[in-house]
Design an enzyme around this catalytic site. Structure first.
Site, short mmCIF file in Angstrom:
data_model
loop_
_atom_site.label_atom_id
_atom_site.label_comp_id
_atom_site.label_asym_id
_atom_site.label_seq_id
_atom_site.Cartn_x
_atom_site.Cartn_y
_atom_site.Cartn_z
N HIS A 1 14.98 93.75 82.92
CA HIS A 1 16.09 94.16 82.04
C HIS A 1 16.97 92.94 81.76
O HIS A 1 17.23 92.14 82.65
CB HIS A 1 16.98 95.19 82.74
N ARG B 1 8.82 89.84 81.81
CA ARG B 1 9.42 88.64 82.40
C ARG B 1 8.72 87.36 81.92
O ARG B 1 9.37 86.36 81.63
CB ARG B 1 9.35 88.74 83.93
N LEU C 1 8.40 70.80 96.66
CA LEU C 1 9.39 69.99 97.36
C LEU C 1 9.02 69.86 98.84
O LEU C 1 8.87 70.86 99.54
CB LEU C 1 10.77 70.62 97.21
N TYR D 1 10.02 101.71 82.02
CA TYR D 1 10.49 101.27 80.70
C TYR D 1 9.41 100.48 79.98
O TYR D 1 8.43 100.03 80.57
CB TYR D 1 11.77 100.43 80.84
N ASP E 1 18.59 83.82 93.57
CA ASP E 1 18.07 84.37 94.82
C ASP E 1 18.12 83.38 95.98
O ASP E 1 18.07 83.79 97.14
CB ASP E 1 16.61 84.83 94.63
N ALA F 1 18.03 88.70 88.16
CA ALA F 1 17.84 87.54 87.28
C ALA F 1 19.09 87.28 86.45
O ALA F 1 19.44 86.12 86.19
CB ALA F 1 16.63 87.76 86.36
#
Length: 382
Positions: free
Chosen positions: A47, A107, A129, A214, A294, A307
């Site tokens: 969303h 996404r 990393l 959705y 996050d 997000a």
């Protein structure tokens, strides 16, 4: 601000790419380092509310986001028998009241579009990393492939298992929340044979579980569901997800409305994901390093704002660093935390409690938020 000053962002997910776009637009030199070997259409539905579309407007991609997504007129909440618990107006109401559209989208499609808003050549793939070494004047990033980079500041946008967070605060695994999420995509044509109205954006609820459903495209040819279901133990070890059978999914949603059963029946493949938590962090930055999304404040996905909070973080961090310049990054980081902590923590708490829009409520504190209209709070306000 000298031309040689550079910002390194670790993690080129939705939050990292959005932060890069905001910072580059503000005039900073930015490099993104992503451990994945290449870009791919990862994930499933997401969303994007008016609070984020207004940031995309500044980045020049709002119209393209609108064109690719589905535009629900309502967020509908229904109990397991199909009775409506809330009808939260979106659509034209959201444009008028909150200043931008509300969309649901895939996404991966959104991520691909976001990548067009950052300067070509600024995303570096296959960069896992390995270590960070902060000197008095910059940070040395070392990657598993043997390459190195230097930056004036490093932004950790590398998710709940953030290596940058680990460097700041020490190694600590996230905790399993006792909940799992099931995810599946359904080709919409498979649902044409049913008499049910498969609504644009509906969340089915019972006492201890839910199913959010959705469309993920403007054509409404791809329907998506994601659940929240209690499960005492996670059986997948360190795996980020496991496959789930239809039988197990039917069992989890036994007694739910026939249209929910039809969704499970027609899901192409179902995966099950552990929902992970972290305690709120004591600090969001240390030295030349700062966290967002996050990596900083992970939350259960039940509010569909995780997000969004990462994207807001990136925009606010850019705003604060514009105010201070990179030479005074320490003040910029304090400003950023002072202006994000209260909102991100509130969203985190509501999301984890899983109460959002279950009943008829006013969502304007989330959707109506205008990040650039708020005067910046003092750096000492956090």
């Amino acid at each position: 601000m000298g031309a040689t000053q550079r910002i390194a962002i670790v993690g080129a997910g939705l939050g990292g790419v959005a932060a890069a776009a905001s910072l580059q637009q503000a005039g900073f030199e930015v490099d993104l380092y992503e451990q994945a070997p290449q870009f791919s259409r990862l994930g499933a539905g997401i969303h994007m509310g008016p609070n984020v579309l207004k940031i995309f407007r500044r980045q020049g991609i709002e119209k393209q986001v609108e064109a690719m997504g589905s535009h629900p007129d309502f967020w509908l909440s229904r109990d397991q028998d199909g009775e409506y618990m809330s009808r939260i107006p979106l659509g034209d109401f959201a444009r008028k009241e909150y200043g931008a559209a509300y969309i649901t989208v895939h996404r991966g499609d959104l991520h691909a579009l976001q990548m067009t808003a950052v300067k070509p050549g600024s995303v570096h793939f296959n960069k896992h990393l390995a270590s960070l070494d902060e000197s008095g004047s910059d940070v040395l990033l070392k990657f598993a492939d043997g390459t190195q980079a230097r930056a004036d500041i490093v932004i950790g946008a590398d998710g709940i298992n953030s290596r940058v967070r680990e460097h700041l605060l020490g190694a600590e695994a996230p905790t399993y929340s006792g909940w799992v999420g099931h995810r599946a995509l359904i080709p919409a044509h498979k649902l044409a044979k049913y008499d049910f109205n498969f609504e644009d954006c509906v969340k089915w609820w019972s006492g201890d579980r839910h199913l959010m459903v959705y469309y993920t495209t403007a054509k409404r040819d791809e329907y998506y569901f994601v659940s929240g279901v209690p499960q005492a133990e996670w059986e997948g070890g360190h795996a980020s997800f496991v496959d789930c059978s239809r039988e197990a999914m039917f069992d989890a949603f036994k007694g739910y409305h026939p249209s929910v059963q039809a969704l499970i029946e027609n899901a192409e493949s179902i995966t099950k994901w552990p929902l992970l938590n972290r305690q709120p962090l004591p600090v969001w930055s240390k030295g030349r390093m700062v966290l967002l999304g996050d990596a900083c404040h992970p939350m259960k996905p039940h509010m569909a704002q995780g997000a969004a909070m990462a994207i807001e973080d990136g925009a606010m961090l850019a705003r604060c660093l514009m105010e201070t310049g990179l030479n005074d990054y320490a003040t910029g980081f304090r400003l950023y935390e002072a202006n994000r902590k209260e909102r991100a923590s509130r969203v985190q708490a509501v999301s984890n409690a899983n109460t959002w829009l279950r009943t008829q409520e006013d969502p304007s504190w989330v959707f109506g938020y205008e990040l650039f209209d708020h005067p910046l709070k003092s750096e000492n306000a956090a």
